[in-house]
Design a protein around this motif. Structure first.
Motif: not given
Length: 414
Positions: A117-118, A120-121, A124-125, A168, A172, A175-176, A179
């Motif tokens: 998850t981290e 993927t985040r 995204l950033a 993007r 997202v 990421v979801e 999570k």
């Protein structure tokens, strides 16, 4: 687990006492006759007093016999209760180990999910920063008119922005999804942790109940021994010597039978080298169990390496309990068993009693139609006999398998 040797001694003692009382009744007239020859003036009250004394002694023996039989039956019940509680503790401890492993596995999966998850985040950033750099500096109208490359350059940049926006959106969604996966693993870990706590409480409760059952059993044993000593004193030193002689003979007979059984396996020779057959494995297990005849019973005692200190009342005793001895014996034959009659019962095919071979495990239960009530296991050695670690205060011994609580047999397979 059984108190049959105790019952045998008690019943033989009571029967012996009754026969002595009857013998005294038969001898009383002869004694009176000799007394009459020496003293021609005995009164009828003397004879009546002697006969009454015999009757009183016989009645006392009868009452003591009833008390001892009742106490011996209570000892049987408590011995079974203690064995069942010990085996329940083994089962709960096994469940605790499983829940601990499940919790550890869930924690590992959760850590991996959080890591993904981290990652993927972070991606995204990075996309967001790239999108910002690409679209910064001009409003759309001025960029289209005077921007780099003119209107065509504007169209190219617009297409790039649309592609980055789509990427993007995909990031997202990942990421979801990450999570969501992490949340699932987090719930699994929490469930495993809760089950671990519940299993710990059940194990401690089973341990407490087992300790109480063993205490009750030991108190009953002490009560029976006190009754025996009182009876021996009342019947006199001669009868006490006879009881001790009977006990010594019984112990000697048990030793002879145990020696014969052990010699029979030794004389049978070791199996040939090569893959062990089922028959050979059973013989190895039986021989391994016979090696420890006379070893003390220790609640929770026994490992694949041999006798060990147990738990609670077995903490100061190096020995085996019933399932510990079975686990040790079959480990020598190359078959791994849990230290619990519950899984030992299901460790292989069930065997008819008339088809038993040395090494087969024979089980005993409070309810012979319900394997869930199994409380004891022994290792069959042939001729209707088994090696067993019987009960607290006992020692590993050879005993018969044909008891009222015999539920069946299993031939472990590995």
């Amino acid at each position: 687990m059984t108190a049959s040797p105790t019952r045998g001694v008690v019943l033989r003692l009571a029967a012996f006492s009754s026969s002595v009382a009857i013998g005294m009744g038969l001898l009383a007239p002869a004694a009176s006759a000799r007394s009459a020859a020496a003293d021609p003036t005995p009164g009828p009250e003397d004879v009546e007093h002697s006969e009454q004394e015999v009757r009183d002694r016989a009645a006392e023996v009868g009452r003591t016999k009833a008390k001892l039989a009742q106490a011996d039956g209570e000892l049987d019940r408590l011995a079974v209760a203690a064995a069942a509680a010990v085996e329940r503790y083994h089962g709960e401890r096994l469940e605790l180990q499983r829940s601990q492993r499940a919790y550890q596995d869930a924690q590992a999966r959760l850590a991996e999910a959080d890591r993904r998850t981290e990652q993927t985040r972070a991606g995204l950033a990075s996309f967001a920063a790239q999108l910002y750099r690409t679209s910064t500096g001009y409003d759309q109208v001025s960029s289209a008119l005077v921007g780099q490359g003119g209107p065509q350059g504007f169209m190219d940049r617009a297409a790039l922005l649309e592609m980055l926006a789509e990427r993007r959106a995909a990031v997202v969604r990942r990421v979801e999804a990450s999570k969501s996966v992490a949340d699932v693993f987090r719930r699994q870990a929490q469930k495993a942790l809760d089950e671990q706590g519940a299993a710990t409480k059940r194990a401690e409760e089973a341990r407490r109940l087992a300790q109480e059952a063993v205490v009750s059993q030991q108190e009953s044993v002490q009560h029976i021994e006190a009754e025996k000593r009182r009876l021996e004193r009342r019947l006199g030193s001669a009868q006490a010597r006879a009881v001790r002689l009977k006990r010594a003979r019984e112990r000697a007979s048990e030793k002879v039978e145990a020696r014969k059984a052990r010699t029979a396996f030794i004389d049978s020779g070791r199996p040939q080298e090569g893959p062990a057959t089922s028959v050979a494995r059973g013989a190895i297990a039986a021989r391994a169990a016979l090696k420890w005849l006379g070893t003390p019973y220790s609640w929770g005692g026994g490992t694949t390496a041999g006798p060990s200190h147990g738990i609670a009342h077995g903490a100061g005793i190096r020995g085996f309990d019933c399932s510990g001895l079975a686990m040790y014996a079959w480990d020598k034959a190359g078959v791994g068993l849990d230290h619990w009659t519950g899984t030992q019962w299901t460790s292989g095919p069930h065997i008819p009693i008339d088809a038993l071979r040395p090494g087969d495990l024979v089980f005993f239960a409070k309810n012979t139609s319900d394997p869930g009530t199994i409380h004891h296991v022994g290792i069959y050695i042939g001729d209707g006999q088994m090696v067993e670690a019987p009960f607290t205060g006992g020692r590993v011994r050879v005993a018969g398998i044909h008891r009222g609580d015999l539920i069946g047999a299993t031939r472990p397979s590995g």
